[in-house]
Write an enzyme that holds these catalytic residues in place. Structure first.
Site, PDB file in Angstrom:
ATOM      1  N   GLU A   1     -10.748 -18.286  41.111  1.00 10.26           N
ATOM      2  CA  GLU A   1     -11.679 -17.016  41.653  1.00 10.26           C
ATOM      3  C   GLU A   1     -12.239 -17.456  42.812  1.00 10.26           C
ATOM      4  OE1 GLU A   1     -13.045 -14.795  37.707  1.00 10.26           O
ATOM      5  OE2 GLU A   1     -13.712 -16.735  37.848  1.00 10.26           O
TER       6      GLU A   1
ATOM      7  N   CYS B   1     -16.868 -18.155  49.054  1.00  6.21           N
ATOM      8  CA  CYS B   1     -17.289 -19.390  48.235  1.00  6.21           C
ATOM      9  C   CYS B   1     -16.003 -19.563  47.491  1.00  6.21           C
ATOM     10  CB  CYS B   1     -18.162 -18.889  46.906  1.00  6.21           C
ATOM     11  SG  CYS B   1     -18.294 -19.873  45.461  1.00  6.21           S
TER      12      CYS B   1
ATOM     13  N   CYS C   1     -12.739 -27.840  35.285  1.00  5.92           N
ATOM     14  CA  CYS C   1     -13.345 -28.665  35.958  1.00  5.92           C
ATOM     15  C   CYS C   1     -13.439 -29.786  34.843  1.00  5.92           C
ATOM     16  CB  CYS C   1     -14.766 -28.335  36.262  1.00  5.92           C
ATOM     17  SG  CYS C   1     -15.958 -29.275  37.071  1.00  5.92           S
TER      18      CYS C   1
ATOM     19  N   CYS D   1     -21.055 -29.226  32.556  1.00  3.83           N
ATOM     20  CA  CYS D   1     -22.383 -29.020  32.698  1.00  3.83           C
ATOM     21  C   CYS D   1     -22.707 -27.767  31.689  1.00  3.83           C
ATOM     22  CB  CYS D   1     -22.747 -28.482  34.425  1.00  3.83           C
ATOM     23  SG  CYS D   1     -22.225 -29.873  35.456  1.00  3.83           S
TER      24      CYS D   1
ATOM     25  N   CYS E   1     -23.021 -24.151  32.918  1.00  2.00           N
ATOM     26  CA  CYS E   1     -22.001 -23.484  33.821  1.00  2.00           C
ATOM     27  C   CYS E   1     -20.856 -22.924  33.219  1.00  2.00           C
ATOM     28  CB  CYS E   1     -21.525 -24.567  34.747  1.00  2.00           C
ATOM     29  SG  CYS E   1     -20.160 -24.317  35.965  1.00  2.00           S
TER      30      CYS E   1
ATOM     31  N   CYS F   1     -23.052 -17.394  40.987  1.00  2.00           N
ATOM     32  CA  CYS F   1     -22.962 -18.624  40.781  1.00  2.00           C
ATOM     33  C   CYS F   1     -22.707 -19.142  39.226  1.00  2.00           C
ATOM     34  CB  CYS F   1     -24.353 -19.371  41.083  1.00  2.00           C
ATOM     35  SG  CYS F   1     -24.477 -19.677  42.821  1.00  2.00           S
TER      36      CYS F   1
HETATM   37  N1  SAH Z   1     -18.788 -28.439  41.072  1.00  2.00           N
HETATM   38  C1  SAH Z   1     -19.775 -28.489  42.070  1.00  2.00           C
HETATM   39  C2  SAH Z   1     -19.538 -27.037  42.880  1.00  2.00           C
HETATM   40  C3  SAH Z   1     -19.457 -25.642  42.121  1.00  2.00           C
HETATM   41  S1  SAH Z   1     -20.532 -25.187  41.197  1.00  2.00           S
HETATM   42  C4  SAH Z   1     -21.227 -28.425  41.739  1.00  2.00           C
HETATM   43  O1  SAH Z   1     -21.441 -28.618  40.715  1.00  2.00           O
HETATM   44  O2  SAH Z   1     -22.007 -28.550  42.441  1.00  2.00           O
HETATM   45  C5  SAH Z   1     -21.792 -24.221  42.374  1.00  2.00           C
HETATM   46  C6  SAH Z   1     -23.093 -24.080  41.945  1.00  2.00           C
HETATM   47  O3  SAH Z   1     -23.680 -23.218  41.164  1.00  2.00           O
HETATM   48  C7  SAH Z   1     -23.709 -25.491  41.294  1.00  2.00           C
HETATM   49  O4  SAH Z   1     -24.982 -26.053  42.151  1.00  2.00           O
HETATM   50  C8  SAH Z   1     -23.870 -25.197  39.967  1.00  2.00           C
HETATM   51  O5  SAH Z   1     -24.904 -26.153  39.627  1.00  2.00           O
HETATM   52  C9  SAH Z   1     -24.393 -23.570  40.145  1.00  2.00           C
HETATM   53  N2  SAH Z   1     -24.218 -23.250  38.822  1.00  2.00           N
HETATM   54  C10 SAH Z   1     -23.343 -23.331  38.023  1.00  2.00           C
HETATM   55  N3  SAH Z   1     -23.470 -22.567  36.941  1.00  2.00           N
HETATM   56  C11 SAH Z   1     -24.607 -21.783  37.187  1.00  2.00           C
HETATM   57  C12 SAH Z   1     -25.287 -20.875  36.246  1.00  2.00           C
HETATM   58  N4  SAH Z   1     -24.966 -20.334  35.239  1.00  2.00           N
HETATM   59  N5  SAH Z   1     -26.360 -19.860  36.933  1.00  2.00           N
HETATM   60  C13 SAH Z   1     -26.577 -20.411  38.366  1.00  2.00           C
HETATM   61  N6  SAH Z   1     -26.339 -21.353  38.684  1.00  2.00           N
HETATM   62  C14 SAH Z   1     -25.031 -21.976  38.626  1.00  2.00           C
HETATM   63 FE1  SF4 Z   2     -18.118 -28.365  37.397  1.00  2.00          FE
HETATM   64 FE2  SF4 Z   2     -19.566 -26.231  36.829  1.00  2.00          FE
HETATM   65 FE3  SF4 Z   2     -20.380 -28.955  36.683  1.00  2.00          FE
HETATM   66 FE4  SF4 Z   2     -19.842 -27.748  39.038  1.00  2.00          FE
HETATM   67  S1  SF4 Z   2     -21.609 -27.015  37.851  1.00  2.00           S
HETATM   68  S2  SF4 Z   2     -19.324 -29.806  38.189  1.00  2.00           S
HETATM   69  S3  SF4 Z   2     -18.068 -26.449  38.617  1.00  2.00           S
HETATM   70  S4  SF4 Z   2     -19.005 -27.822  35.207  1.00  2.00           S
END
Ligand code: SAH
Ligand code: SF4
Length: 398
Positions: A115, A128, A135, A139, A142, A369
Site C-alpha cells: 500500500e 508515504c 515486516c 510492534c 502496528c 499511520c
Molecule cells: N518501520 C518503520 C516505518 C514504517 S511505520 C518504523 O517503524 O518507523 C511508520 C510510523 O507509523 C511509525 O512511527 C510507526 O510507529 C507508526 N505507527 C504504526 N502503527 C501505528 C498506529 N496504529 N497508530 C499510529 N501510528 C502508528
Molecule cells: Fe514494522 Fe510496523 Fe514496527 Fe514499523 S511500526 S517496524 S512497520 S511493525
C-alpha cells in the site's frame, strides 16, 4: 538464478529480476544502467549517452514504452524493447478519502500487494511509500506488524510507487512548473508505509538516489524522510549513503515499555539508540531528527513520560511528532484522550521542542499511520499482546 534453483530462494533476497525474463531498466542506478547497456552490446561511450537519454525519458518525462523515446533511432528502440522492460507496480485498487488522501493498493511480482498513500496538504503533497511486504518486526500497536515479512521490495518497486502516484496525479513530465517544490503535487516522500526500510537498505538507497537525481524526479534530500524503528547499525549508513532526513519510532521513555511496543528495543535499547542518533544530524547535514511518538491511552502518555522524553533527547536537535494511536480491527490499544495528548504536547513544547500533533488522515479508508496491511493476507497467530509480552526470541530479530 539458474533454471533449476528453487523458486523460494528469492523470497528473502533482493531480486533485481523477481523472475526470469527481460531485465527491468527501472530501478537501476545510473551506473548499473550503463553497465547493463554495455552487457547487452553497446560500446562504453555510446552506452553512457544512451543511458542518459533513457534515464530522462523514464524519470523526467515518465514514459513507459521504448517506442516513445523519439530521440533514439527506430531500430535501437526496437532492440531495447526486445531485450528490456520498463515495469512498475500495477495499481489494483485506489481509494480516495473524504479528506483527499489517496490510498493505492499496488500489485508487484509474485502477486504480492503493498500500500502507498498520498496525503495532500496546503503547502505540500506527501507520498508515504512501503519498503517491504509485511515486516519482520512485531510492534504491538502496528497493523503491519501482524503480517509476516513476505519479501523485500526491489528498487524498481520502491521508486515505482512514486512513478505510479505521479501517473495518477498527472504530474509528468517533470517540467519546470513541477521542479519548484512548492507547486508540486508530490513534493515529499516519507518511508513510513509497510516495512522497516533499514532492513532493505540497498534497495531503499538506490530508489531514493533515483528520486533525488536532478535529471529526473529531482526531489531534494530534505524532502525525503526515512522512518526506522531503530535499526542502530544502519543509521550512520543512512546519513552517509542517502543523506535524507531521519525519523525514529520512539514511542516510549523506558526500556520496559519500549520492549513491548517496539520489540527491536530488546536488541538495541533506548540508550544505544540515542547514542547513535546524536551523531546523525552532523553526519547527514540535516537540521533535526523527528521523534515519532504514538499516543496510547494509559501506556505511554503520562506527564512523567513527557518529562522523561525531554531528558532523554536533551542535546539532540529534534522535533517530536505526536501521533494519536490509530485503531485497526483487533488492535490491543486505545487512543489517548485529546486533552491528554494536548497536555503532553504542551510539556514538550515548553521545553523548547516543536511537538505537533499529527492529524489522522484517511482514516475512513484505513490509510492512517500503522493501518496499512494488504487485505489479502492472514492475521498472524502469534501476536504480541500487551498483557502477555512475547519473549525476546519469540520473533527472531535480525
Ligand atoms: N518501520 C518503520 C516505518 C514504517 S511505520 C518504523 O517503524 O518507523 C511508520 C510510523 O507509523 C511509525 O512511527 C510507526 O510507529 C507508526 N505507527 C504504526 N502503527 C501505528 C498506529 N496504529 N497508530 C499510529 N501510528 C502508528
Ligand atoms: Fe514494522 Fe510496523 Fe514496527 Fe514499523 S511500526 S517496524 S512497520 S511493525
Amino acid at each position: 538464478m539458474t533454471a533449476t534453483a528453487p523458486i523460494t530462494q528469492d523470497v528473502l533476497t533482493l531480486p533485481r529480476k523477481p523472475s526470469e525474463g527481460p531485465v527491468n531498466l527501472i530501478g537501476l542506478s545510473r551506473s548499473a544502467l550503463v553497465e547493463t547497456l554495455i552487457e547487452h552490446g553497446l560500446a562504453e561511450k555510446k552506452a553512457k549517452m544512451r543511458s542518459n537519454q533513457i534515464w530522462q525519458w523514464i524519470y523526467q518525462k515518465g514514459v513507459r514504452s521504448f517506442d516513445q523515446m523519439t530521440n533514439l533511432s527506430k531500430d535501437y528502440r526496437a532492440e531495447l524493447a526486445s531485450q528490456f522492460v520498463l515495469a512498475v507496480p500495477e495499481v489494483v485498487n485506489k481509494k480516495v478519502s473524504t479528506d483527499g488522501t489517496r490510498k493505492y493498493l499496488m500489485r508487484i511480482a509474485g502477486g504480492h500487494e503493498v500500500e502507498t498513500v498520498y496525503i495532500p496538504e496546503v503547502d505540500r503533497g506527501t507520498l508515504c511509500i512501503s519498503s517491504q511486504v509485511g515486516c519482520t518486526l512485531t510492534c504491538s500497536f502496528c497493523h503491519t506488524g501482524t503480517q509476516r515479512l513476505v519479501r523485500n521490495l526491489t528498487a524498481a518497486e520502491i521508486i515505482g510507487q512514486v512513478m505510479v502516484a505521479r501517473d495518477d496525479l498527472g504530474e509528468w513530465p517533470a517540467a519546470e512548473r513541477t521542479r519548484n517544490s512548492e507547486t508540486r503535487l508530490l513534493s515529499n516522500i516519507v518511508l513510513m508505509g509497510m516495512g522497516e526500510p533499514l532492513y532493505n537498505f540497498d534497495n531503499v538507497r538506490d530508489a531514493m538516489k533515483i528520486a533525488m537525481d536532478p535529471e529526473g524526479i529531482c526531489l531534494s534530500r530534505r524532502r525525503i524522510t526515512l522512518s526506522t524503528s531503530g535499526v542502530v547499525p544502519e543509521i550512520a549508513k543512512t546519513a552517509e549513503q542517502i543523506g535524507c532526513l531521519l525519523a525514529v519510532s520512539f514511542h516510549a521513555t523506558t526500556d520496559d515499555v519500549r520492549d513491548t511496543l517496539v520489540p527491536i528495543n530488546r536488541k538495541w535499547n533506548i540508550e544505544t539508540l540515542l547514542a547513535e542518533l546524536r551523531a546523525y544530524p552532523k553526519l547527514s547535514n540535516s537540521e533535526r531528527i523527528t521523534f515519532e511518538y504514538v499516543m496510547i491511552k494509559g501506556v505511554n502518555d503520562s506527564d512523567a513520560d513527557a518529562r522523561r522524553l525531554i531528558q532523554l533527547i536533551r542535546g539532540i536537535p529534534a522535533k517530536i511528532n505526536l501521533i494519536p494511536f490509530n485503531e485497526w480491527p483487533g488492535s490491543p490499544y486505545e487512543r489517548s484522550d485529546w486533552k491528554r495528548i494536548e497536555a503532553f504536547s504542551e510539556i514538550i513544547f515548553k521545553a523548547g521542542y516543536a511537538s505537533p500533533i499529527r492529524r489522522p488522515r484517511g482514516e475512513d479508508i484505513m490509510a492512517a499511520c500503522g493501518q496499512l496491511k494488504s487485505a489479502s493476507e492472514k492475521i498472524r497467530k502469534s501476536r504480541v499482546k500487551p498483557d502477555k509480552p512475547a519473549s525476546a526470541d519469540a520473533q527472531p530479530l535480525r
